[in-house]
Scaffold this motif. Structure first.
Motif, PDB file in Angstrom:
ATOM      1  N   HIS A 130       0.835  -1.247   0.060  1.00 35.06           N
ATOM      2  CA  HIS A 130      -0.102   0.072  -0.040  1.00 35.06           C
ATOM      3  C   HIS A 130       0.800   1.345  -0.100  1.00 35.06           C
ATOM      4  N   CYS A 182     -10.961   6.463  -2.053  1.00 32.39           N
ATOM      5  CA  CYS A 182     -10.211   6.046  -0.887  1.00 32.39           C
ATOM      6  C   CYS A 182      -9.650   7.199   0.112  1.00 32.39           C
ATOM      7  N   GLN A 191      -6.630   9.280  -0.783  1.00 32.37           N
ATOM      8  CA  GLN A 191      -6.377   9.689  -2.131  1.00 32.37           C
ATOM      9  C   GLN A 191      -5.839  11.202  -1.977  1.00 32.37           C
ATOM     10  N   CYS A 200      -1.864  10.376  -1.765  1.00 29.61           N
ATOM     11  CA  CYS A 200      -1.216   9.561  -2.351  1.00 29.61           C
ATOM     12  C   CYS A 200      -0.762   9.978  -3.608  1.00 29.61           C
ATOM     13  N   CYS A 257      -9.673   6.204  -7.632  1.00 31.40           N
ATOM     14  CA  CYS A 257      -9.524   6.404  -6.246  1.00 31.40           C
ATOM     15  C   CYS A 257     -10.557   7.336  -5.692  1.00 31.40           C
ATOM     16  N   CYS A 311      -6.173  -1.149  -1.859  1.00 37.18           N
ATOM     17  CA  CYS A 311      -5.830   0.094  -2.763  1.00 37.18           C
ATOM     18  C   CYS A 311      -6.253  -0.618  -4.101  1.00 37.18           C
ATOM     19  N   HIS A 312      -6.905   0.122  -5.005  1.00 36.18           N
ATOM     20  CA  HIS A 312      -6.994  -0.076  -6.312  1.00 36.18           C
ATOM     21  C   HIS A 312      -5.964  -0.934  -7.120  1.00 36.18           C
ATOM     22  N   LEU A 313      -4.699  -0.133  -6.676  1.00 35.83           N
ATOM     23  CA  LEU A 313      -3.477  -0.255  -7.679  1.00 35.83           C
ATOM     24  C   LEU A 313      -2.601  -1.380  -7.135  1.00 35.83           C
TER      25      LEU A 313
HETATM   26 FE1  SF4 Z   1      -5.851   5.031  -2.606  1.00 33.60          FE
HETATM   27 FE2  SF4 Z   1      -4.382   3.079  -3.671  1.00 33.60          FE
HETATM   28 FE3  SF4 Z   1      -5.527   4.874  -5.077  1.00 33.60          FE
HETATM   29 FE4  SF4 Z   1      -3.702   5.651  -3.705  1.00 33.60          FE
HETATM   30  S1  SF4 Z   1      -3.617   4.314  -5.473  1.00 33.60           S
HETATM   31  S2  SF4 Z   1      -5.450   6.862  -3.767  1.00 33.60           S
HETATM   32  S3  SF4 Z   1      -3.794   4.248  -1.959  1.00 33.60           S
HETATM   33  S4  SF4 Z   1      -6.490   3.301  -3.909  1.00 33.60           S
END
Ligand code: SF4
Length: 345
Positions: A264, A304, A307, A310, A317, A335-337
């Motif tokens: 994360h 998120c 966000q 990040c 997000c 986390c989406h990514l």
């Molecule tokens: Fe949240 Fe992951 Fe998107 Fe970053 S990349 S804002 S941690 S979902």
């Protein structure tokens, strides 16, 4: 109290058996009312849909910045707070469904060790009285045996026998934390929730208390929920680590997986902010300093929670809260990514 494990402590599971889950939190939410606004009362979610388990005999770390909901989670696990929704189960019993008396009895099995050993002890009581109190309140030991039990407790935590006749102000911070720990183990609990137990102590004293906690854990098969913002200490002590941000879990993994391959962006930013002495390790670290502060922003209430800070945030997000996913066996992340094939991996 003897140094042999008491009968009620779980023996080691037979080879191949699944380890016992001692604490199970499922979708736990804790909401507090904040000051009334012009638009009516607003509530604040201190803990927001948290799920995790703690295996008997293990040490689970709970990390995150101030305001991440770590301490509230600890209080929920101890049954000192009732969840607004969701379930906290200890040793198979749902705390919310228990009567006051049953909950009080169950609490013998779970004890807190608080951050500040100065305020945790009643300055007007001798150490003997402080350590006798749990036996008297819970009536677990005949009166005639209490002195002997308190002598064993001070011995177990490495204090001299004459400590019993002294008052808390006569001790150093580290010695006071030993007294707090002695009181916590008096009733032979299964779980100890340590909430920043070292943060008020000098670094030199911290390592002594870490060693004491380790020794007691091994000797009595204790389970710890270890709440801390100090990742260095968490790395030394914990088997698994959960990372919280604004009341939500961001990541949960074994210690090695979390420190060696954090998934994360928030965990990575936390790790990047830990000072390291080794120049090679320092160079190899992906430096993504964590800007801003952890604040609940009503304009970013969807999507998120991380966000706004990040470096990888994208449209998805902002639109959708990430699901809690398993990206490797035993390694969960919101986390989406994150995960194989994603840019955050
Ligand atoms: Fe949240 Fe992951 Fe998107 Fe970053 S990349 S804002 S941690 S979902």
């Amino acid at each position: 109290m003897t140094s042999a494990p008491p009968p009620e402590l779980s023996p080691s599971p037979p080879a191949g058996a699944r380890p016992e889950v001692l604490v199970e939190c499922t979708e736990v939410v804790k909401t507090y009312q904040t000051a009334a606004s012009l638009l009516g009362r607003r509530s604040m979610r201190a803990v927001d849909g948290v799920s995790f388990t703690v295996t008997a005999g293990s040490v689970m770390g709970l990390v995150g910045e101030t305001g991440s909901g770590k301490s509230t989670t600890g209080r929920l696990v101890l049954g000192l707070e009732r969840p607004t929704s969701g379930r906290v189960v200890f040793a198979g019993q749902d705390l919310a469904s228990m009567s006051g008396g049953d909950l009080r009895r169950l609490r013998r099995q779970m004890q807190p060790v608080a951050q500040d050993p100065y305020s945790a002890l009643n300055g007007r009581m001798r150490v003997s009285e402080i350590l006798a109190e749990p036996f008297i309140v819970h009536r677990t030991v005949p009166k005639a045996q209490i002195r002997r039990q308190t002598e064993e407790l001070v011995d177990l935590v490495g204090l001299p026998a004459d400590s019993l006749d002294r008052y808390p102000h006569e001790f150093s911070g580290g010695q006071r934390q030993r007294i707090v720990i002695a009181r916590a183990i008096a009733l032979q609990p299964r779980l100890i929730v340590c909430d920043e137990p070292l943060s008020a102590l000098d670094v030199s004293v911290q390592s002594q208390i870490i060693n004491l906690l380790r020794r007691l854990q091994a000797e009595f098969s204790l389970t710890y929920l270890f709440i801390s913002h100090d990742l260095g200490i968490v790395r030394l002590l914990c088997d698994t680590v959960a990372v919280m941000y604004l009341g939500q879990l961001m990541e949960l993994a074994s210690r090695d997986a979390l420190f060696d391959a954090p998934a994360h962006p928030y965990t990575r930013a936390l790790l990047a902010s830990v000072p390291v002495s080794d120049p090679l390790e320092r160079r190899s670290r992906a430096r993504r300093p964590l800007g801003g502060e952890a604040e609940r922003d009503p304009t970013t209430s969807q999507g998120c929670p991380f966000q706004a800070r990040c470096p990888l945030a994208e449209e998805e997000c902002r639109q959708r809260r990430p699901e809690w996913r398993q990206v490797e066996p035993g390694h969960f992340v919101a986390c989406h990514l994150a995960g194989p094939g994603h840019p955050a991996a």
